[in-house]
Design a protein around this motif. Structure first.
Motif, short mmCIF file in Angstrom:
data_model
loop_
_atom_site.label_atom_id
_atom_site.label_comp_id
_atom_site.label_asym_id
_atom_site.label_seq_id
_atom_site.Cartn_x
_atom_site.Cartn_y
_atom_site.Cartn_z
N ASN A 266 44.28 43.11 34.25
CA ASN A 266 45.32 43.34 35.25
C ASN A 266 45.15 42.41 36.45
O ASN A 266 46.11 41.80 36.93
CB ASN A 266 45.30 44.81 35.68
N VAL A 267 43.91 42.29 36.91
CA VAL A 267 43.61 41.37 38.03
C VAL A 267 43.99 39.95 37.64
O VAL A 267 44.65 39.23 38.40
CB VAL A 267 42.11 41.46 38.41
N MET A 268 43.61 39.53 36.44
CA MET A 268 43.88 38.16 36.01
C MET A 268 45.36 37.92 35.76
O MET A 268 45.85 36.81 35.99
CB MET A 268 43.06 37.82 34.76
N THR A 269 46.09 38.93 35.32
CA THR A 269 47.54 38.78 35.13
C THR A 269 48.23 38.50 36.46
O THR A 269 49.07 37.60 36.56
CB THR A 269 48.13 40.05 34.47
N GLN B 291 38.68 46.50 44.10
CA GLN B 291 38.79 45.77 45.37
C GLN B 291 39.50 44.44 45.15
O GLN B 291 40.37 44.05 45.94
CB GLN B 291 37.40 45.53 45.97
N GLU B 292 39.14 43.75 44.08
CA GLU B 292 39.77 42.46 43.78
C GLU B 292 41.24 42.63 43.42
O GLU B 292 42.06 41.76 43.74
CB GLU B 292 39.02 41.74 42.66
N LEU B 293 41.59 43.72 42.78
CA LEU B 293 42.98 44.00 42.47
C LEU B 293 43.79 44.13 43.76
O LEU B 293 44.87 43.53 43.88
CB LEU B 293 43.11 45.27 41.63
N LYS B 294 43.26 44.85 44.72
CA LYS B 294 43.94 44.99 46.02
C LYS B 294 44.07 43.63 46.70
O LYS B 294 45.12 43.30 47.24
CB LYS B 294 43.18 45.96 46.93
N LYS B 295 43.01 42.85 46.65
CA LYS B 295 43.04 41.52 47.30
C LYS B 295 44.08 40.61 46.65
O LYS B 295 44.85 39.96 47.34
CB LYS B 295 41.66 40.86 47.23
N ILE B 296 44.09 40.56 45.31
CA ILE B 296 45.01 39.64 44.64
C ILE B 296 46.45 40.14 44.77
O ILE B 296 47.38 39.33 44.81
CB ILE B 296 44.60 39.38 43.17
N TYR C 180 28.82 49.32 34.96
CA TYR C 180 30.20 49.78 34.86
C TYR C 180 30.78 50.23 36.19
O TYR C 180 31.85 49.75 36.59
CB TYR C 180 30.29 50.93 33.84
N GLU C 181 30.10 51.13 36.90
CA GLU C 181 30.64 51.65 38.17
C GLU C 181 30.80 50.54 39.19
O GLU C 181 31.82 50.46 39.88
CB GLU C 181 29.72 52.75 38.73
N GLN C 182 29.80 49.68 39.29
CA GLN C 182 29.88 48.56 40.23
C GLN C 182 31.01 47.61 39.84
O GLN C 182 31.76 47.14 40.71
CB GLN C 182 28.56 47.78 40.25
N ALA C 183 31.13 47.35 38.57
CA ALA C 183 32.19 46.44 38.09
C ALA C 183 33.56 47.02 38.37
O ALA C 183 34.47 46.31 38.81
CB ALA C 183 32.02 46.18 36.60
N MET C 184 33.73 48.32 38.13
CA MET C 184 35.03 48.95 38.37
C MET C 184 35.38 48.94 39.86
O MET C 184 36.52 48.66 40.23
CB MET C 184 35.04 50.38 37.81
N GLU D 213 37.78 46.12 30.89
CA GLU D 213 38.54 44.98 30.39
C GLU D 213 40.01 45.06 30.81
O GLU D 213 40.61 44.05 31.18
CB GLU D 213 38.45 44.91 28.86
N GLU D 214 40.57 46.25 30.75
CA GLU D 214 41.98 46.43 31.14
C GLU D 214 42.17 46.15 32.62
O GLU D 214 43.14 45.49 33.01
CB GLU D 214 42.45 47.84 30.80
N LEU D 215 41.26 46.63 33.46
CA LEU D 215 41.36 46.39 34.90
C LEU D 215 41.19 44.90 35.19
O LEU D 215 41.95 44.33 35.99
CB LEU D 215 40.33 47.23 35.65
#
Length: 145
Positions: free
Chosen positions: A35-38, A115-120, A106-110, A30-32
């Motif tokens: 962070n992506v959504m922020t 990856q999405e965090l890097k992209k955004i 969980y592992e797949q989601a993380m 949820e925190e990750l």
């Protein structure tokens, strides 16, 4: 006899620690995702800047074209409009491709969220640098008036 007591002590401990992994993992995920959504939301807030700058450049380009400005100037203004369009498109592509990892383990989601965090973050960098460059360029034209 000692083995029985050991088992009676260890098994509940293992069960408790095993159960605690779920909420901790959910919290991390949820925190990750937050962070992506922020970062996404911060970048979305800048879309208005892109639209406004693009409108300003189009207006300036059209005004200068009507005044028969040199083609180099008009091409430079069009280039700035194109760069703003590209920054806009980078965000739109990310949004079209992003999908909340609700159905992933969980592992797949993380992994996906990392990856999405890097992209955004790259999207945000592109948008920030494009907006900054466009503002500087527009100010130069405004000062020449």
């Amino acid at each position: 006899m000692m083995k029985k007591y050991f088992i009676l002590l260890v098994v509940p401990f293992l069960l408790l620690t095993g159960c605690n992994a779920g909420p901790a993992e959910a919290t991390q995920q949820e925190e990750l995702e937050a962070n992506v959504m922020t970062i996404h939301n911060d970048a979305m807030a800048k879309m208005g800047d892109i639209y406004k700058l693009r409108r300003n450049f189009r207006s300036l380009r059209d005004t200068l074209a009507a005044q028969q400005a040199d083609t180099v100037t008009l091409q430079a203004l069009q280039q700035q409009i194109d760069e703003l369009n590209q920054a806009d498109e980078v965000m739109m592509v990310w949004m079209r491709n992003y999908s909340a990892p609700d159905t992933l383990q969980y592992e797949q989601a993380m992994n996906y969220l990392q990856q999405e965090l890097k992209k955004i973050e790259r999207v945000q960098t592109v948008m920030d640098s494009t907006i900054q460059a466009a503002r500087q360029t527009y100010q130069q034209y405004e000062q020449q008036k």
